[in-house]
Write an enzyme that holds these catalytic residues in place. Structure first.
Site, PDB file in Angstrom:
ATOM      1  N   TYR A 138       0.852  -1.198   0.000  1.00 53.85           N
ATOM      2  CA  TYR A 138       0.000   0.000   0.000  1.00 53.85           C
ATOM      3  C   TYR A 138       0.882   1.240   0.000  1.00 53.85           C
ATOM      4  O   TYR A 138       1.622   1.487   0.954  1.00 53.85           O
ATOM      5  CB  TYR A 138      -0.880  -0.047   1.246  1.00 53.85           C
ATOM      6  CG  TYR A 138      -1.906   1.054   1.386  1.00 53.85           C
ATOM      7  CD1 TYR A 138      -2.273   1.882   0.336  1.00 53.85           C
ATOM      8  CD2 TYR A 138      -2.542   1.247   2.614  1.00 53.85           C
ATOM      9  CE1 TYR A 138      -3.224   2.866   0.478  1.00 53.85           C
ATOM     10  CE2 TYR A 138      -3.503   2.229   2.774  1.00 53.85           C
ATOM     11  CZ  TYR A 138      -3.837   3.034   1.708  1.00 53.85           C
ATOM     12  OH  TYR A 138      -4.786   4.020   1.872  1.00 53.85           O
ATOM     13  N   LYS A 166      -1.501  -1.222  -4.045  1.00 52.42           N
ATOM     14  CA  LYS A 166      -2.595  -0.259  -3.903  1.00 52.42           C
ATOM     15  C   LYS A 166      -1.928   1.099  -3.984  1.00 52.42           C
ATOM     16  O   LYS A 166      -1.222   1.518  -3.056  1.00 52.42           O
ATOM     17  CB  LYS A 166      -3.341  -0.427  -2.579  1.00 52.42           C
ATOM     18  CG  LYS A 166      -4.462   0.596  -2.413  1.00 52.42           C
ATOM     19  CD  LYS A 166      -5.155   0.524  -1.057  1.00 52.42           C
ATOM     20  CE  LYS A 166      -6.219   1.619  -0.957  1.00 52.42           C
ATOM     21  NZ  LYS A 166      -6.867   1.637   0.378  1.00 52.42           N
TER      22      LYS A 166
END
Length: 304
Positions: A138, A166
Site C-alpha cells: 500500500y 494499492k
C-alpha cells in the site's frame, strides 16, 4: 486461500467500514449486514481493518477477531484481505501470521510511517512480511509521509508472494507499473474509472463502494464517462475531511450504522452533511446502502 492469480482478477475491493454498537464495541451483526450489501452489489473482496475500517483505532485482539470472523462468515463468497501492516516490523509479522492462520487470502502491507526508515530498511521490512504470504503493498504518501517509488517496488515485485500495489500516487504511476507487468489497484476513487479503462489498472480498493457498491461495480466493469462524471461529486465529498470521517457520516445518515464515532473521529459539520445529503438523495435509493439519507441526529450521537 485463493491463489495470487485468482486474487489478481478482483477488480473491486471495498475497504469495509467497521460499525460500532452504542457502547462503542464492534457491532458484528451490523458488520455482517454491511458485507452482505457488498456481496449484493457485486464486489470481489473486502479489506478488513484498513484505514476506512479504522484498524488504527483497534487493539490487535479486535483487529484479528474481525479478520477471523470475516473469513469464517464470508470467505467462500469474497476475497478477504486483512490489513495487518504496521510501522513496527515485528508487529506486522505477528499480525500477518495470525491473519493467515485465520485463513485470510491476502495481507495489506503499508510502509513504516512516522518513524520512517531508509530505502534499504523499506526493502527489508517488505521482504520479511512478504515471506509470510500473499500481500498487496500500500503506497499512500499522504498518510505515511514517504513515497514508495518504482526503484523500491520493482525489485519487490519479483517476490513469489507479491500481488501488486494499492497505489495512491496517481494514474501515471499506475500506467507505468502495469506496462511492466506489475498489478495495480487505484487507491483514489476519483481516479479509479480512468485508471481502469485508460491506464489498465487491475481495479480499485474503494471507500465509495461502502455506500454505492453496485455503481462502483458498473464503473469497474464498463467504461462510462457519464457514470464517472455523476459519481465524481460524491467521491470528492467523501474525502472533504480525512477518511473515514465522511463515509462514517454517510452511513450514519442513511441509517446503515449506529450514530457512533470512535475518537479522534467526529462527524462532518451540518453544512458538510447537507452537501452530502443532496448528493446521496439525488441517487436512486436502491443504489445507496441504507437508502434515503437525513442529517445526523446529534441527540443520539455518541463519541467513544
Amino acid at each position: 486461500m485463493q491463489s495470487i492469480q485468482t486474487i489478481k482478477k478482483a477488480s473491486l475491493i471495498t475497504a469495509i467500514k467497521t460499525p460500532y454498537t452504542m457502547k462503542g464495541e464492534i457491532d458484528i451483526k451490523t458488520f455482517d449486514k454491511l458485507v452482505e450489501e457488498q456481496i449484493k452489489g457485486g464486489v470481489d473482496g473486502i479489506v478488513v481493518g484498513g484505514t476506512t475500517g479504522e484498524g488504527q483505532l483497534m487493539h490487535w485482539e479486535e483487529h484479528l477477531m474481525l479478520i477471523a470472523h470475516s473469513v469464517s462468515k464470508f470467505g467462500s463468497k469474497l476475497l478477504i484481505v486483512g490489513n495487518t501492516g504496521s510501522n513496527n516490523t515485528r508487529e506486522a509479522i505477528k499480525a500477518t501470521e495470525y491473519g493467515f492462520a485465520s485463513g485470510m487470502d491476502a495481507a495489506l502491507q503499508i510502509n513504516p510511517y512516522y518513524g520512517r526508515t531508509s530505502k534499504e530498511g523499506l526493502k527489508a521490512h517488505f521482504e520479511r512480511v512478504l515471506e509470510i504470504g500473499p500481500a498487496f503493498i500500500y503506497n499512500v504518501p499522504g498518510r505515511t509521509g514517504q513515497d514508495l517509488t518504482p526503484d523500491i517496488i520493482e525489485p519487490l515485485a519479483a517476490h513469489k508472494n507479491f500481488i501488486g500495489v494499492k497505489e495512491c500516487a496517481g494514474n501515471e504511476r499506475i500506467g507505468y507499473y502495469e506496462s511492466r507487468g506489475i498489478a495495480c489497484w487505484s487507491g483514489n476513487d476519483d481516479e479509479a474509472h480512468d485508471g481502469k479503462h485508460q491506464y489498465q489498472s487491475h481495479g480499485v480498493i474503494s471507500v465509495t463502494s461502502n455506500i454505492v457498491p453496485g455503481l462502483m461495480r458498473q464503473l469497474m466493469d464498463s467504461r462510462s464517462e457519464a457514470l464517472n462524471a455523476q459519481l465524481q461529486p460524491l467521491m470528492k465529498w467523501l474525502f472533504c475531511e480525512p477518511n473515514p470521517i465522511a463515509i462514517n457520516s454517510a452511513l450514519i445518515m442513511t441509517g446503515a450504522v449506529a450514530p457512533v464515532f470512535r475518537l479522534p473521529y467526529v462527524p462532518l459539520n451540518v453544512n458538510q452533511q447537507e452537501e452530502g445529503l443532496a448528493l446521496l438523495n439525488a441517487l436512486n435509493e436502491k443504489d445507496v446502502v441504507g437508502g434515503k439519507a437525513s442529517l445526523i441526529d446529534t441527540t443520539l450521537l455518541k463519541l467513544v
